[in-house]
Design a protein around this motif. Structure first.
Motif, PDB file in Angstrom:
ATOM      1  N   HIS A   1      45.875  42.377  26.697  1.00 43.85           N
ATOM      2  CA  HIS A   1      46.298  42.281  28.096  1.00 43.85           C
ATOM      3  C   HIS A   1      45.090  42.099  29.012  1.00 43.85           C
ATOM      4  O   HIS A   1      43.981  42.443  28.648  1.00 43.85           O
ATOM      5  CB  HIS A   1      47.096  43.525  28.482  1.00 43.85           C
ATOM      6  N   ARG A   2      45.355  41.577  30.197  1.00 44.75           N
ATOM      7  CA  ARG A   2      44.242  41.147  31.031  1.00 44.75           C
ATOM      8  C   ARG A   2      43.383  42.274  31.590  1.00 44.75           C
ATOM      9  O   ARG A   2      42.182  42.087  31.800  1.00 44.75           O
ATOM     10  CB  ARG A   2      44.732  40.240  32.158  1.00 44.75           C
ATOM     11  N   ALA A   3      43.977  43.437  31.866  1.00 44.94           N
ATOM     12  CA  ALA A   3      43.190  44.505  32.494  1.00 44.94           C
ATOM     13  C   ALA A   3      41.990  44.876  31.623  1.00 44.94           C
ATOM     14  O   ALA A   3      40.859  44.974  32.117  1.00 44.94           O
ATOM     15  CB  ALA A   3      44.071  45.726  32.756  1.00 44.94           C
TER      16      ALA A   3
ATOM     17  N   PHE B   1      39.289  42.087  31.667  1.00 44.56           N
ATOM     18  CA  PHE B   1      38.473  42.096  32.890  1.00 44.56           C
ATOM     19  C   PHE B   1      37.521  43.286  32.920  1.00 44.56           C
ATOM     20  O   PHE B   1      36.336  43.138  33.220  1.00 44.56           O
ATOM     21  CB  PHE B   1      39.372  42.171  34.136  1.00 44.56           C
TER      22      PHE B   1
ATOM     23  N   PHE C   1      39.426  33.584  34.001  1.00 43.94           N
ATOM     24  CA  PHE C   1      40.451  34.238  33.195  1.00 43.94           C
ATOM     25  C   PHE C   1      41.298  33.155  32.548  1.00 43.94           C
ATOM     26  O   PHE C   1      41.713  32.201  33.214  1.00 43.94           O
ATOM     27  CB  PHE C   1      41.339  35.144  34.052  1.00 43.94           C
TER      28      PHE C   1
ATOM     29  N   ARG D   1      50.686  34.893  22.955  1.00 44.37           N
ATOM     30  CA  ARG D   1      50.485  35.808  21.827  1.00 44.37           C
ATOM     31  C   ARG D   1      51.641  35.668  20.854  1.00 44.37           C
ATOM     32  O   ARG D   1      52.726  35.249  21.229  1.00 44.37           O
ATOM     33  CB  ARG D   1      50.428  37.252  22.330  1.00 44.37           C
TER      34      ARG D   1
ATOM     35  N   PHE E   1      34.224  38.423  40.152  1.00 50.04           N
ATOM     36  CA  PHE E   1      35.157  39.226  39.346  1.00 50.04           C
ATOM     37  C   PHE E   1      36.354  39.698  40.179  1.00 50.04           C
ATOM     38  O   PHE E   1      37.504  39.595  39.749  1.00 50.04           O
ATOM     39  CB  PHE E   1      34.452  40.466  38.783  1.00 50.04           C
TER      40      PHE E   1
ATOM     41  N   ARG F   1      40.295  38.417  39.400  1.00 44.11           N
ATOM     42  CA  ARG F   1      41.334  39.389  39.062  1.00 44.11           C
ATOM     43  C   ARG F   1      42.436  39.408  40.110  1.00 44.11           C
ATOM     44  O   ARG F   1      43.624  39.486  39.789  1.00 44.11           O
ATOM     45  CB  ARG F   1      40.673  40.772  38.959  1.00 44.11           C
TER      46      ARG F   1
ATOM     47  N   ILE G   1      44.812  36.309  39.639  1.00 39.36           N
ATOM     48  CA  ILE G   1      45.809  36.355  38.562  1.00 39.36           C
ATOM     49  C   ILE G   1      46.863  37.427  38.859  1.00 39.36           C
ATOM     50  O   ILE G   1      48.066  37.222  38.625  1.00 39.36           O
ATOM     51  CB  ILE G   1      45.160  36.521  37.148  1.00 39.36           C
TER      52      ILE G   1
END
Lengths: 79, 141, 141, 79
Positions: B103-105, B108, C34, C39, C108, C112, C115
Motif C-alpha cells: 500500500h502507498r502509505a 511513501f 508515485f 496487485r 514528497f 502524497r 494521490i
C-alpha cells in the motif's frame, strides 16, 4: 600499521588523503586523534564523525588492532 | 539484475530500476521514488558543477544497512538505493531511492525515511563549483 | 511534449514523464514520484484482472485542478498526473504522479497529497475480476 | 433535454449508462433525483456523488438549464 583516511573538507587540510601510523600494543583511538589533531589542527576543526573499520565510533577509548582503518570525516552532505 | 544498492559514476535509469523492483513481487500496490538532481542555484549562488566524494566501502555498507532497515521497519516488498559519485551539472541525477509496498502509505514513509537517513548516515560529500570558486556543502540541521 | 495531465488506455513510461518534468526547470532539486500498480491479491482474494472506468471529462478536469492546486500549495516547479483507464493484470501500471520542487520535503508532501486527493476527488472506478466473479472496489475511509 | 450519466456500480443497476430527460422550466436537480430514484431505487443506493456539468454538486435545489449534463456516481476508487 593503522591506516588513516581523510575525506571531503577534512582531506583538504592535510597533505595526503591517506596515511599510515605505526601500531603499538594498547593503542586507543584517542591516541591517534591526539597525535593527528596536534599535527593538523585545521583539519580536525572539520571532523564531525570518526569511523573505525567502516563503522562510526563515538567512544575514543576504543582499543585499536593492528591493521585497523580509521576515517576522519566532515558532516555528510550526500543525497 | 543489478544490485539494489549501488554507488556508481554513471547515470541510472529510473525505468530500469523500477522494472527490477517490480519484477521482485506481484503484490506491489505502490512504488514511491525519489530522485535528487543537481540545481543551477544553491543559496542564491550560481552553481556550474557539483562533485561528489564518498568513503566508498563505508557508504555502501551504510546504504545496504539502510535498505535492510527500511524493508524491516516499513514491511516493504523491495527497495533500491543508487547514489552517483561523479561531477555533475544542473539537471543531472544524483540519487535514486525507491520503496515498493503493498500500500502507498508504507511506500511513501519508507522512501522519505531512506533519503532523510541517507543524508545523516552515509559518508558522501558534495562540493559546489561556482564561477567564484569551489566550496564544500555544509548540511543544514 | 505530452500533456502533464492525462487519462489514457496505454501504459506510460516513468522515464519519459520524468524527462519532461526535468526539462521544465534547472532549479529542480528533488522529484518524488508515485506509481500505483495492480496487485494479484486484494483483501485476501486472488485478482486476475482489474478494469477501470472513468467519467472522462470530469476526471480530467479534476486532475488538472489537482495539479494546479498542488503546484500552488507546495510551490512546485512542475507536476504530472497520468491515470490509465484500461483492463490490467498484476504488475501493470495504473497511475503515475510526480512532483518536482527545489527541495525534497515539498516534492514528497505534494506527491502524497496528489494521490490522496485523486482517490477522493477524481471520478474513476475500479472493478476487480477474480476467478469467482467481478466486484467493484469499495474504497476504505 | 437533460443528459443523465451513470457510472461504475451505479450504472450496473440501470438499463442504460446514459439517458435523456425532457427539460422543463424551473426544473431543479432535486426533481431529476426524485424521478430517477423512484424508477431505479437500487441504483441510487450506490450514489455517493452527483455532478452537474462535470462539477460536484451538493445542493439539490440547484436550478437546471436545458442541455445540462448530470452524473450519478458511486464512491470513487481510482488510483
Amino acid at each position: 600499521m593503522i591506516r588513516v583516511l581523510f575525506f571531503g573538507p577534512v582531506a583538504e587540510q592535510v597533505p595526503a588523503r591517506e596515511m599510515q601510523l605505526p601500531f603499538s600494543a594498547g593503542m586507543k583511538l584517542q591516541d591517534v586523534v591526539a597525535e593527528l589533531s596536534a599535527r593538523h589542527p585545521q583539519a580536525f576543526e572539520f571532523v564531525s564523525f570518526t569511523a573505525v573499520n567502516q563503522t562510526q565510533v563515538r567512544d575514543l577509548q576504543l582499543p585499536l588492532a593492528d591493521g585497523d582503518e580509521i576515517a576522519f570525516m566532515a558532516k555528510f552532505s550526500g543525497g | 539484475m543489478s544490485e539494489p544498492v549501488r554507488i556508481q559514476e554513471e547515470d541510472f535509469s529510473q525505468e530500469a530500476e523500477i522494472a527490477e523492483l517490480k519484477a521482485s513481487s506481484k503484490r506491489i500496490g505502490g512504488i514511491a521514488t525519489f530522485v535528487g538532481c543537481a540545481r543551477d542555484f544553491s543559496e542564491g549562488r550560481a552553481v556550474s558543477e557539483i562533485s561528489f566524494e564518498a568513503y566508498g566501502s563505508m557508504a555502501l555498507a551504510e546504504m545496504r544497512k539502510l535498505r535492510d532497515e527500511a524493508i524491516e521497519k516499513f514491511a516493504l516488498l523491495e527497495a533500491r538505493i543508487v547514489h552517483r559519485v561523479a561531477t555533475v551539472t544542473a539537471g543531472d541525477n544524483i540519487v535514486f531511492i525507491a520503496a515498493a509496498a503493498e500500500h502507498r502509505a508504507a511506500a511513501f514513509d519508507a522512501c522519505r525515511w531512506m533519503i532523510d537517513e541517507l543524508k545523516q548516515r552515509v559518508p558522501i560529500w558534495k562540493k559546489e563549483i561556482t564561477p567564484l570558486g569551489e566550496s564544500w556543502v555544509t548540511p543544514h540541521p
